[in-house]
Design a protein around this motif. Structure first.
Motif, PDB file in Angstrom:
ATOM      1  N   ASP A   1      41.633 -79.306  81.162  1.00  0.00           N
ATOM      2  CA  ASP A   1      42.208 -77.968  81.342  1.00  0.00           C
ATOM      3  C   ASP A   1      43.449 -78.078  82.232  1.00  0.00           C
ATOM      4  O   ASP A   1      43.445 -78.771  83.250  1.00  0.00           O
ATOM      5  CB  ASP A   1      41.206 -77.035  82.036  1.00  0.00           C
ATOM      6  CG  ASP A   1      40.122 -76.537  81.072  1.00  0.00           C
ATOM      7  OD1 ASP A   1      40.119 -76.979  79.904  1.00  0.00           O
ATOM      8  OD2 ASP A   1      39.287 -75.730  81.514  1.00  0.00           O
ATOM      9  N   GLN A   2      44.523 -77.390  81.843  1.00  0.00           N
ATOM     10  CA  GLN A   2      45.754 -77.333  82.640  1.00  0.00           C
ATOM     11  C   GLN A   2      46.443 -78.681  82.825  1.00  0.00           C
ATOM     12  O   GLN A   2      47.262 -78.846  83.721  1.00  0.00           O
ATOM     13  CB  GLN A   2      45.484 -76.699  84.026  1.00  0.00           C
ATOM     14  CG  GLN A   2      44.856 -75.322  83.908  1.00  0.00           C
ATOM     15  CD  GLN A   2      44.711 -74.652  85.257  1.00  0.00           C
ATOM     16  OE1 GLN A   2      45.426 -74.967  86.207  1.00  0.00           O
ATOM     17  NE2 GLN A   2      43.798 -73.719  85.350  1.00  0.00           N
ATOM     18  N   VAL A   3      46.112 -79.627  81.975  1.00  0.00           N
ATOM     19  CA  VAL A   3      46.781 -80.935  82.034  1.00  0.00           C
ATOM     20  C   VAL A   3      47.374 -81.220  80.665  1.00  0.00           C
ATOM     21  O   VAL A   3      46.695 -81.100  79.651  1.00  0.00           O
ATOM     22  CB  VAL A   3      45.799 -82.049  82.456  1.00  0.00           C
ATOM     23  CG1 VAL A   3      46.491 -83.418  82.467  1.00  0.00           C
ATOM     24  CG2 VAL A   3      45.203 -81.749  83.829  1.00  0.00           C
TER      25      VAL A   3
ATOM     26  N   ASP B   1      59.633 -73.628  78.896  1.00  0.00           N
ATOM     27  CA  ASP B   1      58.757 -74.428  79.756  1.00  0.00           C
ATOM     28  C   ASP B   1      57.288 -74.351  79.360  1.00  0.00           C
ATOM     29  O   ASP B   1      56.403 -74.517  80.215  1.00  0.00           O
ATOM     30  CB  ASP B   1      58.905 -74.006  81.233  1.00  0.00           C
ATOM     31  CG  ASP B   1      60.257 -74.410  81.809  1.00  0.00           C
ATOM     32  OD1 ASP B   1      60.908 -75.294  81.214  1.00  0.00           O
ATOM     33  OD2 ASP B   1      60.664 -73.861  82.845  1.00  0.00           O
ATOM     34  N   CYS B   2      57.034 -74.119  78.082  1.00  0.00           N
ATOM     35  CA  CYS B   2      55.646 -74.073  77.613  1.00  0.00           C
ATOM     36  C   CYS B   2      55.326 -75.308  76.782  1.00  0.00           C
ATOM     37  O   CYS B   2      56.205 -76.060  76.363  1.00  0.00           O
ATOM     38  CB  CYS B   2      55.415 -72.834  76.740  1.00  0.00           C
ATOM     39  SG  CYS B   2      55.419 -71.307  77.681  1.00  0.00           S
TER      40      CYS B   2
ATOM     41  N   LYS C   1      51.883 -72.116  74.919  1.00  0.00           N
ATOM     42  CA  LYS C   1      50.899 -71.893  75.974  1.00  0.00           C
ATOM     43  C   LYS C   1      51.546 -72.331  77.289  1.00  0.00           C
ATOM     44  O   LYS C   1      52.122 -73.420  77.365  1.00  0.00           O
ATOM     45  CB  LYS C   1      49.639 -72.726  75.749  1.00  0.00           C
ATOM     46  CG  LYS C   1      48.523 -72.012  75.007  1.00  0.00           C
ATOM     47  CD  LYS C   1      47.176 -72.701  75.236  1.00  0.00           C
ATOM     48  CE  LYS C   1      46.042 -71.917  74.560  1.00  0.00           C
ATOM     49  NZ  LYS C   1      44.723 -72.548  74.785  1.00  0.00           N
ATOM     50  N   VAL C   2      51.423 -71.507  78.316  1.00  0.00           N
ATOM     51  CA  VAL C   2      51.873 -71.960  79.632  1.00  0.00           C
ATOM     52  C   VAL C   2      50.844 -72.940  80.164  1.00  0.00           C
ATOM     53  O   VAL C   2      49.699 -72.962  79.722  1.00  0.00           O
ATOM     54  CB  VAL C   2      52.046 -70.792  80.634  1.00  0.00           C
ATOM     55  CG1 VAL C   2      53.210 -69.929  80.245  1.00  0.00           C
ATOM     56  CG2 VAL C   2      50.772 -69.984  80.764  1.00  0.00           C
ATOM     57  N   LEU C   3      51.282 -73.730  81.141  1.00  0.00           N
ATOM     58  CA  LEU C   3      50.440 -74.813  81.635  1.00  0.00           C
ATOM     59  C   LEU C   3      49.053 -74.337  82.037  1.00  0.00           C
ATOM     60  O   LEU C   3      48.043 -74.965  81.674  1.00  0.00           O
ATOM     61  CB  LEU C   3      51.130 -75.476  82.839  1.00  0.00           C
ATOM     62  CG  LEU C   3      50.430 -76.716  83.400  1.00  0.00           C
ATOM     63  CD1 LEU C   3      50.330 -77.798  82.347  1.00  0.00           C
ATOM     64  CD2 LEU C   3      51.173 -77.232  84.627  1.00  0.00           C
TER      65      LEU C   3
ATOM     66  N   PRO D   1      50.163 -72.497  88.482  1.00  0.00           N
ATOM     67  CA  PRO D   1      50.640 -73.119  89.719  1.00  0.00           C
ATOM     68  C   PRO D   1      49.795 -74.343  90.093  1.00  0.00           C
ATOM     69  O   PRO D   1      48.858 -74.690  89.403  1.00  0.00           O
ATOM     70  CB  PRO D   1      50.429 -72.005  90.734  1.00  0.00           C
ATOM     71  CG  PRO D   1      49.212 -71.290  90.243  1.00  0.00           C
ATOM     72  CD  PRO D   1      49.233 -71.389  88.745  1.00  0.00           C
ATOM     73  N   LEU D   2      50.159 -74.972  91.206  1.00  0.00           N
ATOM     74  CA  LEU D   2      49.385 -76.060  91.793  1.00  0.00           C
ATOM     75  C   LEU D   2      48.007 -75.546  92.209  1.00  0.00           C
ATOM     76  O   LEU D   2      47.868 -74.374  92.554  1.00  0.00           O
ATOM     77  CB  LEU D   2      50.111 -76.577  93.050  1.00  0.00           C
ATOM     78  CG  LEU D   2      51.454 -77.253  92.808  1.00  0.00           C
ATOM     79  CD1 LEU D   2      52.183 -77.445  94.137  1.00  0.00           C
ATOM     80  CD2 LEU D   2      51.262 -78.601  92.117  1.00  0.00           C
TER      81      LEU D   2
END
Lengths: 413, 413, 413, 413
Positions: free
Chosen positions: C90-92, C122-123, C139-141, D320-321
Motif C-alpha cells: 500500500d502507498q508504495v 504526479d500520479c 491514483k495519487v500515491l 504524505p510521509l
C-alpha cells in the motif's frame, strides 16, 4: 489578388523556436505560406535552412508580416538595398522609420551589408557616407538631426537574434535566463563569480549599476573591495548612492543609521545633507578624495583606482552632489557610453538605473540582475538579453558572498 | 556636574503619544528629567501641559536631547531668539544648521514668533528682513546662497506635529493612516470620493500624481473625466505617462498594446516613438491639441481645461516630449510649487514621482496613495503626513470606481 | 554501439513549439537524431507530421530521452503495449513507475488505446480489467493499494499536450496565459465575464476557490450574488473564509472590522470565535441556515441554492467549524472531486487552496487566477493549464465589477 | 446617570505608550475619566502609577471600556473575583466569555491571583480546582468541554503587556521589532547569532519553523549543521520540507533540481514521489535513518541527535510521509506543545507554519522571522511579540551566514 515575398531562415531555426515563431506570425497576421525549401540540421551542430513564400492579400499586409518576420530573424531571400529618407526636422523621424530591436542588425547599402553600430532598441538607424566608406549606426530620437538619412521600411535589413546557449557547460552556461527565489543561492553566486572571472580573463569590462540599498544593507565595504581589486571597472548610480556612501565615510551612518551598531544617532538625519554640503565645498568627489576629506568607500575606490563613474540625477535627490548629472538627456548619454563599453553588467538593487542601462544594451551583453523584489528582476530580464540571469536575493548578503568567492576563493591562487 | 534646561509640552500630549516619546528620547540619550509641572487634560477636548527639567552630563549631550525633543514637539520653556549664521558659500550650510521636519514650525526672531513658510523636510531655514518686516522660509540645499542668514542650533524654534484626528467622523475621519490590502475596497473608495468632494467644497486644490500604469491599466478615460469635471486641478507625472496617453489618442495603443482589444498590433512598438515625434513636430502638447493632432485623453483635458501639469524627465525616458523638464533640479522646483499649492494629493501608481512630491509636502496635506505593491504604499506613507491613507489596489479598477462615485454618484445631484 | 528508436510527432508541431522542444531534449540529453520523414503543414489549418530516428549510447540513455519526448508529446512510431507492475505494498510504487503530467494521456493495453481517466499530475496510472472491459485511471500515491497494476516505463503511452489557442477570437481567445499588472483591468474583467457566460451556456460548471480576503475586502455580497444567480456552481475554501462570511452575517464584522464603517467595534476580536461557537451549537452551517441563525452571505447562498462546497482545514484555523474537513488527505480527496467536475475555475486570493485545486486539474480546464500579489499569480499559472489567465488586481474591486458585468450587463437579457 | 469604575496602571506606563493608549480607548468609546492619582516615574528605572476614575453612560458602555483597558494593561483598582460560567456544550463557549490576548495574564479566584498557564491568544480561560489547589489555563475552542468553568466578563483579570526593551545593550537589545529590507544584513545576522548563543547559554530551547524554500535555496546542509551542533533543538515544518530534504539525500535533487549543478535531471520530477514511497516502505523517517536509507540532511540530524520534530499536513501535500500529522487539529496541538516549550523561534520562509506557531506563542517569546517577501515578515511581526525581529532577506544566504557565525565564529573558542 495576392502579393508575395520570399524569406529565408538560417541557423538553429527549430530548436531556438525561431521557425515556430515565424509560422505563428504569418498566421496571426492573416497571411499564408508555402515552404519552398527546407534543409533540416540533423545533428546538434548543424544549422538548418528554410525558404518560405509568404503571401498576403495586399502590399500593406505583406509589409506588416515581413516587418515582424524581420524582428524575429527571417530575412528576404532576395535582398535589396535599404530605403533611406531624410529626417524632416531635428528630433522628428520620417514616416515608416525602422525602429530597432536590441539584436545584432545589418543593413544592405549599395550592395554591401553594413553592421549597424551601437545596437540598442527603439532607435532609428542612420546611414552616412564617410571618408572610410559608408557606416550605419543607431540614433535615439532626441539625437536625430534634420537631414539625417534614416532607414525606413523593412527592405535590406537583417536581424540576428542570438540563440540562447544550449550547452550548460562553460562559465556562462548557467545564464539561461529565468528568475527564481527558490534556486540554491550559494551555488548561483559561485556561478556569477566564475562568469565575472571569465569576463575579466577575456579582457572584458564589468559595469556595476548600484542602488542606495547597497549601502543601507551594509554591502558597501565589499563592493569597495571589488572596485579596488579590479572586478568592477565602471560604476553607474544615482546621487543617493554616492551621498550615502560618502555619509558613511564621514559620519559612520547611512541615511542616518549607523550601519554597524544599527543605532540612529540623534543628529543622523542631517548627515546626508552635511555630506553633500562638504563635497560641494570641495568642488567634486575627486577633490574631496584628494583633500583627504573622503577616505574610504565605493566612490573613494573609484577615484583612487581610476574607475569611471556616472551619477545620474533624479527628481527625488537631495543636493545634488556636484558630480551628479542633473539633465536627464545628458545623463542618458553618459549611461549609453558605459553600456556600450560593458561586457558584463551587474544590476544591484535599483530599478530606475537598471532600466536606464538596460535600455542601451545590445542583447549580446551578459547581465546579472539582483534584487529582493521578484517583480523588479522579472521586469529587467524581460528586456531580452540572451545571456541574462536574475537572482532574487538580499544585496546585503549577495555582495559579501560574491566578494569572498572572487577575492578569497579565487581558484588557482 | 550636570547641565539642565526646561522644556514644555502642550496639547494632546498623552493620547498623541508625544509625552511618552519625549520621555523615551531623554532616557535613550542618557539624560534624566524631573516633571516640574503636569496639568492633565481630563477630558477629550482638554489639552494637557507639562514642564520638564531635562538634565544631562554636558552641554553637548543636553543639546542633542533638546534638539530631539524639538523634533517631537517639546519646546524650551524660556524661549530665546533663534541663532543665525551666514551660509559660507552657495549650496553650503553653516555648521550646526537646523534641518527641518515637515511639521508646522516657528522661529523666534527679535522676540517675535515667525511662521516658517513653505514647510518641507530636510531644508534649511532662512530668516530675512524685508520691507514688510522679517520673514522665515525654507530653502533646499541647492538654493542656499552665500550670505543667507540660516538658522543653527535648536534655540528659538517651535515645532507643532499635528495630532492624528481621533474622531472618526467627518469626511477625513478615515484618514488615520495605515495600509492594508485587506480592507473593504469599495467602502474605502467611497470615503476617498467624499474627501475629494469635501476638499473641493472648501475651495481646495487636488493634485494627481500619475504613473504610466494609469494608462496601461485602462484608467485613462476615467482620469480624463476627473480632470474635465474639475475633481483634479493639477497633474504631476513623467514623460512616459504623457507619451502613452497621447499614443493612445493617436494610435489606440499604450506601449504598443491596444487597451480595448488587448491585442498588440504588429507595428505597435513604434507608436510611442511616433507619438513623441509628432508632438515634437508640433512644438508642444498644447500646440498639438490646438492643431487638432491630439483629440482626447488626460493631457488633452489638462490643456483644454487649463489644468497646469508638470512632466519631469528621467533617465529611462524615450524622447522626451518638448514639455518634459529634463533638468532634475528645475523639475523638482516645478514639483515643489505644485506640492505647496495642493490641499489633497492622489498618488496613483508611481513611486518615483510620489516620493518627489511627498518630499515637498508639509505634514498637514491630505494624501491618498494607491498602488498594487504594498511596499510602495508603505514607503510613501512612512513619510509621515498626518492625514494620509494608503490603499493597496489596482489603479485600473480604482480610477473607474472613483470616477463613478464622484461624477455619477454625487449626493444631492 | 548505439541503440535507437523511432518516434512520431503530429499536429501543430512547429508553431506550438513542440518540435523545437523535442529537438532540444534529444540534444540536451546527449542523443542524436535523423529526420526520417517530415510533412509540413503549409497552412494554418493543416497539421504537420515528423518521424525521427533517435539514437543514444545505451538503452538507459535512450529510455531517458524517449521518456522526456513523451512528456512533450512525441510518441513511439511503433507502439507496444504498456508495461504493468504490481504495487509492492500500500502507498508504495513499483520501481520505474510512470509519473503523470496533467495532459490528456492514453495507454496501449492489449493492443487498444485506453484514455486515462481523471488526469492529474504526479500520479501513478492503474490499469484494471472490469466487466465493461479494461480501464486506466490515475491514483495519487496515498491511494495506491498493494497489487494495483501500475504502469511503468514509457512504452505504450501517448501524451497530448494541448496546443495554446492561436485564434484570438471567441470567448476564450484571451486566455492565452501570461500575467501582468499592467493590462487594462476593465477590459480583462469583461473578457472573464464573457468566458463565464460562455461556459454556462455550454452547460459547464464553474468552481470558485476563495480566500478570506474576499470577505475582508468587502466582496462578500457580490460573490453571494454570483452564487445565487448561478454563475458559481461550487465553492472551495478554508475554514477562515466561512468563519468570516458568517461572522459578517452575525455581527457585521470580518475579523473584527466592520466592513461598512471600517470601524473595529471593541469586542470585535471575539466575533469569529462566537461565530464558530454558534455554528457548532447548531451542528453545521446548513443547520444554522435552517434555524435562521445565518441569514445572508456566501455560505448562506450555497446552502439555500444547493451549491456544494468543500471547506478544508489547516493548522492555522480557529475552531474549526463542524463542516471543515480537518484531515488533509480526506480534504484533498474532496477537492479532487470538485476539480475533476469543474469546467472553469476562478481562483480568488488564496495561494494554499488554489495550489491544492490546481494540483488536481487537467491541463484542459479553464483557469482564471486573481490575486494582488504577482508572485502568487505567476506561481499558479506556471502549473500549466493551456487555458489559463492571471490577473493582478484587487479582489475587492474585481468581484463587484465582475458581478455587475455578469448580472446587470448580460448582453441580450 | 453615569456609572464609573476605578482602574490602575502600573509600570513604564508613559514611555511604553500604555497611558496614552488607555486615554485614547476611553475617549474613543465615548467615556470620560478623572486622573485621581498620578505618581510619575521621574527616572529611567522608576515605574509610574496612575489611578483613573472611568465614567460612562451605562453599565454596558462601561464594561466595553473596561474590557478594552484590560487588554492594554489597566486593571480594576478594587479587584473582585473572576466570573465563571460552565460551558453549555463541547466546543461551545458561554455568552460573554473572556477571549485571551497573548500577554501574561492573571485571574483572581477566591481572593488569590492565579497565573494563567499556557498563554495564547483567542482562547478561553478555564479555572479548575485540583488536589494542589486551583489552577487557571487556556483552552482553544475545540478543546472546550461541556461543564468547563470558563472565565466571562472582565472582572478579576489582570493583563501585563510586556514593555518593549528600551535598552539597546544586551544580546536581545536589537529585538525592538520593525522590519526592513534596508538594514545592514551581516550586522543583523551577527545580532541574531548572539541572541541564539545567549538563549542556549541560559538553557533555553530554540525552535526552527521551516518552509521548503530552505531546501530549494540550498540552505539544507547549513541548517543540518545547526541541528547537529545543538543550536536548533526542535523543528516544525510541513510534509514538503521533509520530502525535499530526503529527496536531496536520496537523489541529489530538490523538487527535481540538482541543488549543486542547478540542472534538472530528466527523471527529477519523480524524485519526490519516490522519496515518499521509500519512507513509506520503511515505515517512518526514523526507520529509514536506522535502515541506512536516509544518510544526511535536516531530518537525518533530527533523528540521530534526538531533536523532536512536528510535520504538519496540508491539502497541497504529495504523499504524505508516514510522520506527517494529517489531521489539522491534532497537528495544531503538536505545534502548540512545541510553541509553549520554545524560548526562541526562528521562522524561516514559511507563512503557513509560522502563523500556526505564532498563534500559539505568548508575547514574551523571542521571535526571529526571515523571509524574502516583506509582506510575510510584516504579517508575522504584527502578531505582537515584544521581542520579535523581522529580516527581509534570502534564506539561502541567511542560513549559511548564520551557521558560519554560530559555529565557526563562536567568540571565546
Amino acid at each position: 489578388m495576392t502579393v508575395s515575398r520570399e524569406v529565408e531562415l538560417e541557423g538553429h531555426i527549430i530548436d531556438s523556436g525561431m521557425m515556430g515563431a515565424c509560422f505563428g506570425i504569418i498566421m496571426d497576421l492573416g497571411g499564408s505560406f508555402t515552404v519552398e525549401a527546407f534543409d533540416i540540421g540533423r545533428h546538434k551542430d548543424e544549422e538548418s535552412y528554410a525558404r518560405l513564400l509568404v503571401e498576403a492579400d495586399d502590399e500593406a499586409a505583406l509589409q506588416t508580416i515581413v516587418h515582424e518576420l524581420h524582428q524575429n530573424g527571417a530575412n528576404p531571400a532576395d535582398p535589396k538595398d535599404v530605403s533611406l529618407q531624410p529626417a524632416p526636422a531635428d528630433q522628428v523621424v520620417p514616416e515608416g522609420f525602422y525602429s530597432t530591436t536590441n539584436h545584432p542588425t545589418f543593413v544592405r547599402y549599395e550592395g554591401e551589408w553594413l553592421d549597424v553600430e551601437h545596437m540598442e532598441m527603439d532607435c532609428a538607424v542612420v546611414v552616412e557616407d564617410g571618408p572610410d566608406g559608408p557606416r550605419a549606426y543607431t540614433k535615439v530620437l532626441n539625437a536625430v538631426e534634420e537631414g539625417d538619412r534614416i532607414v525606413t521600411g523593412d527592405t535590406g535589413i537583417k536581424v540576428e537574434p542570438p540563440s540562447r546557449p544550449r550547452d550548460t557547460g562553460g562559465a556562462f552556461g548557467f545564464m539561461r535566463g529565468g528568475v527564481s527565489s527558490e534556486r540554491p543561492s550559494e551555488t548561483t553566486i559561485e556561478n556569477i563569480a566564475t562568469a565575472i572571472r571569465e569576463t575579466k580573463r577575456e579582457g572584458g569590462t564589468v559595469l556595476a549599476v548600484c542602488g542606495p540599498a547597497v549601502i543601507h544593507t551594509g554591502a558597501r565595504e565589499d563592493l569597495a573591495r571589488l572596485v579596488r581589486e579590479g572586478y568592477v571597472d565602471m560604476l553607474s548610480a544615482g546621487n543617493g548612492f554616492a551621498v550615502h556612501d560618502i555619509e558613511r565615510d564621514l559620519y559612520g551612518t547611512s541615511l542616518g543609521m549607523d550601519t554597524e551598531s544599527l543605532d540612529h544617532p540623534r543628529h543622523g538625519h542631517k548627515h546626508h545633507i552635511y555630506a553633500i554640503s562638504e563635497v560641494i565645498r570641495e568642488g567634486s568627489i575627486a577633490a574631496a578624495v584628494e583633500a583627504g576629506t573622503v577616505e574610504s568607500g565605493v566612490m573613494y575606490e573609484c577615484v583612487v583606482n581610476d574607475r569611471p563613474f556616472v551619477l545620474a540625477g533624479s527628481i527625488r535627490d537631495d543636493g545634488p552632489l556636484p558630480d551628479t548629472i542633473t539633465d536627464a538627456v545628458e545623463a542618458q548619454n553618459a549611461i549609453r557610453e558605459q553600456a556600450h563599453e560593458a561586457d558584463m553588467v551587474l544590476m544591484l538593487s535599483t530599478l530606475l538605473h537598471s532600466v536606464a542601462v538596460g535600455n542601451c544594451l545590445p542583447s549580446t551583453t551578459r547581465v546579472v540582475c539582483v534584487d529582493i523584489n521578484p517583480a523588479t528582476v522579472t521586469q529587467l530580464l524581460d528586456r531580452g538579453s540572451a545571456q541574462a540571469v536574475g537572482m532574487v536575493t538580499d544585496v546585503g548578503t549577495f555582495v559579501p558572498m560574491l566578494a569572498d568567492k572572487l577575492i578569497e576563493g579565487a581558484p588557482g591562487t
